[in-house]
Design a protein around this motif. Structure first.
Motif: not given
Lengths: 501, 100
Positions: A145-147, A154-155, A157-160
């Motif tokens: 889950l990309h956050v 995913i592009h 994103a700060s973290h996953s």
């Protein structure tokens, strides 16, 4: 810039290839006993083995081996007499072990085929043979889950965040050989292949094959070449997760590549990502820096050597292939090809046949499953096969109508009762009080009340406008909650008003 | 003749996400070369024709388990070993670089 599909395929010859991943429907994971049920709270179905903790040792799930062999047999493959698992080494957070246990140069099943049917413009069906390269067994990865980025991509994103419940669920990979000669309809063949494969897998009962839940996923390879030339460079489109998308992915790739080739540009061998919302794909990582997976035989597992007698037993017990079943249905029930295709597309073909096998006339079985039941399934977002009514129950409702104890309207209420979990059709009839009122004495009151309530209509009928009786029939049917036979009501009304037809 | 080059060792180190400096690469390349040279000697002494490569130290096949669910680990235990966790999930650093 694109070239329209039909035009592109007049100029270029397509070669397609499909890799399909199928999550098996085993109760436990591939190498450990963790539960595989979909939708559990994150990371509640994990253990030292599927988390790749030091010292944990995998053990092969026998049912997964059996299911894979059955898939291979259904696809007319040779089954290996001896094979091994291999480690595919890569670093990605969805794989906690930093390698995926897969099969490399020794797959369980090789060299088969699947015949698929595509419809011609004139409605006739044509069979296309899709050659199968291999069927092998591996394990699924976790879910990320990309956050922090836009819309969970995913592009940016700060973290996953990772959930390993799915990591280690048995996954079968089915790879076609390059499919040539699909001429003007590579997209249609690709879709028909995935649909047929889904039916085969469903028939085997090895997977729930729900594309929307990711238990069946496709990668689509496409290349184009000028007639007489060598095959072109291919692209691989990932994340193609519905039948419609399989068709759209091939179509859009043909259109994109044709435009580039026409301008004298070369096709880059690359991975492309398919976007369900737009039906288009975008470039992903380039294959030219292809990952070296450093495959080697998995030292924690011993070889699998399927006993030839066991394989023969599995082969003998295979269910009838969907294509064979479909032909049987078409012949037995004298169905048109169009009807058969409609049933296949709606996912009700097997259900219709089972309903007929349970004693219902073909036309009735067809009407229920393509009509009310397909609509009910559609509006509740499930497959018809998942409805809580069995073909045998449908056949019994059909029987009750034929025997005169239910009208068509009542039958629908009975079916809805069964769907709502109220029990067998006979029990629903009893508890809901749905039997046809055939006692004419009991109907007489309702008939009198209808005439009293609509004197206008009654007068018109007495004056000879017999068609006005419809309104009164409607009143009686409403008063009896549909439990009367409309033709009996009509006769009683006309008798009461002293009119003969 | 060398069994493995320094460039090959550097490539393997990259695949294995090992950060090796120049002196480590030199040292490991020469050590691996000796090891591979020793293993290569087996090829000289044995006539490998008709001998199936050994897969495992124990001659076993078909070790399998029935498809039965067993209890998983409690989630708190699962996440206890993670460097970071969030919402019951493992929290990992950004996966893609900005430009990819």
């Amino acid at each position: 810039m694109t070239v329209p599909y039909a035009e592109a395929l007049q100029e270029f010859e397509p070669v397609i290839g499909l890799e399909t991943h199928v999550e098996l429907g085993t109760a436990s994971k591939m190498f450990c006993g963790c539960d595989t049920t979909f939708g559990a709270d994150p990371n509640t179905h994990t253990c030292p083995v599927c988390l790749g903790l030091p010292g944990a040792l995998p053990v092969v799930n026998e049912k997964a081996i059996e299911s894979t062999i059955r898939i291979g047999l259904a696809l007319h493959c040779d089954i290996a007499t001896w094979c091994r698992f291999a480690r595919k080494n890569y670093f990605y957070p969805d794989m906690p072990k930093n390698f995926q246990t897969s099969q490399y140069d020794e797959p369980l099943c090789t060299d088969g085929y699947l015949d698929v049917e595509v419809s011609n413009a004139d409605g006739t069906l044509e069979t296309v043979r899709v050659p199968i390269e291999r069927v092998h067994l591996e394990e699924d990865t976790g879910k990320t889950l990309h956050v922090g980025g836009a819309t969970g991509r995913i592009h940016g994103a700060s973290h996953s965040l990772v959930d390993y419940n799915r990591a280690g669920i048995p996954l079968v990979e089915i790879v076609t050989k390059p499919v040539v000669g699909t001429k003007h309809r590579p997209a249609e063949v690709a879709k028909a292949y995935v649909a047929e494969l889904r039916d085969v897998l469903r028939g085997l009962g090895v997977s729930d094959v729900k594309m929307e839940q990711g238990s069946l996923r496709c990668d689509v390879n496409v290349s184009l070449n000028k007639p007489g030339d060598d095959w072109g460079t291919r692209s691989e489109t990932k994340n193609v997760n519905s039948l419609r998308s399989v068709e759209r992915a091939v179509r859009s790739e043909v259109e994109r590549q044709a435009a580039r080739l026409r301008q004298g540009e070369r096709i880059v061998q690359e991975t492309r990502h398919f976007h369900e919302d737009t039906g288009l794909s975008t470039s992903g990582r380039s294959k030219e820096e292809a990952t070296d997976y450093r495959y080697f035989p998995e030292p924690d597992l011993v070889p699998v050597a399927p006993d030839t007698d066991w394989v023969a037993e599995l082969k003998a017990a295979l269910p009838e292939a969907p294509s064979v079943r479909r032909r049987r249905l078409i012949e037995q029930l004298a169905l048109s090809a169009l009807d058969a295709e409609a049933m296949t597309n709606a996912g009700v073909l097997d259900l219709v046949l089972a309903t007929v096998d349970a004693g219902a006339p073909a036309a009735e079985a067809r009407n229920w499953w393509l009509g009310h039941l397909a609509q009910t399934a559609n509006s509740s977002g499930v497959e018809p096969a998942e409805l809580s009514i069995t073909p045998a129950q449908v056949a019994r409702v059909v029987g009750l109508v034929a025997g005169g104890s239910l009208t068509a309207g009542l039958a629908r209420q009975v079916v809805d009762g069964v769907l709502a979990g109220e029990g067998e059709p006979e029990a629903v009839v009893a508890t809901r009080g749905l039997a046809v009122v055939s006692d004419e004495g009991a109907l007489a009151t309702a008939v009198d009340e209808a005439i009293a309530a609509d004197a206008d209509a009654a007068d018109k009928i007495r004056a000879g406008k017999v068609q006005a009786v419809g309104a009164l029939v409607g009143r009686v049917m409403k008063a009896t909650r549909g439990q009367a036979d409309a033709s009996v009501v009509r006769r009683l009304l006309l008798e009461r008003l002293g009119v003969t037809e | 003749m060398a069994e493995i080059t320094r460039a090959e060792v550097a490539h393997l180190a990259r695949l294995a996400r090992l950060a090796l400096d120049d002196s480590e690469l030199d040292r490991l390349a020469s050590q691996l070369d000796v090891i591979l040279g020793a293993v290569a000697k087996i090829g000289e002494v044995s006539d490998a024709e008709g001998v199936t490569p050994m897969t495992h130290a124990v001659p076993l096949e078909n070790v399998m388990r029935p498809d039965v669910v067993v209890t998983s680990l409690p989630r708190d235990d699962v996440l206890a070993g993670a460097p970071a966790a969030e919402d019951g999930r493992f929290r990992v650093p950004r996966i893609l670089d900005d430009e990819t």
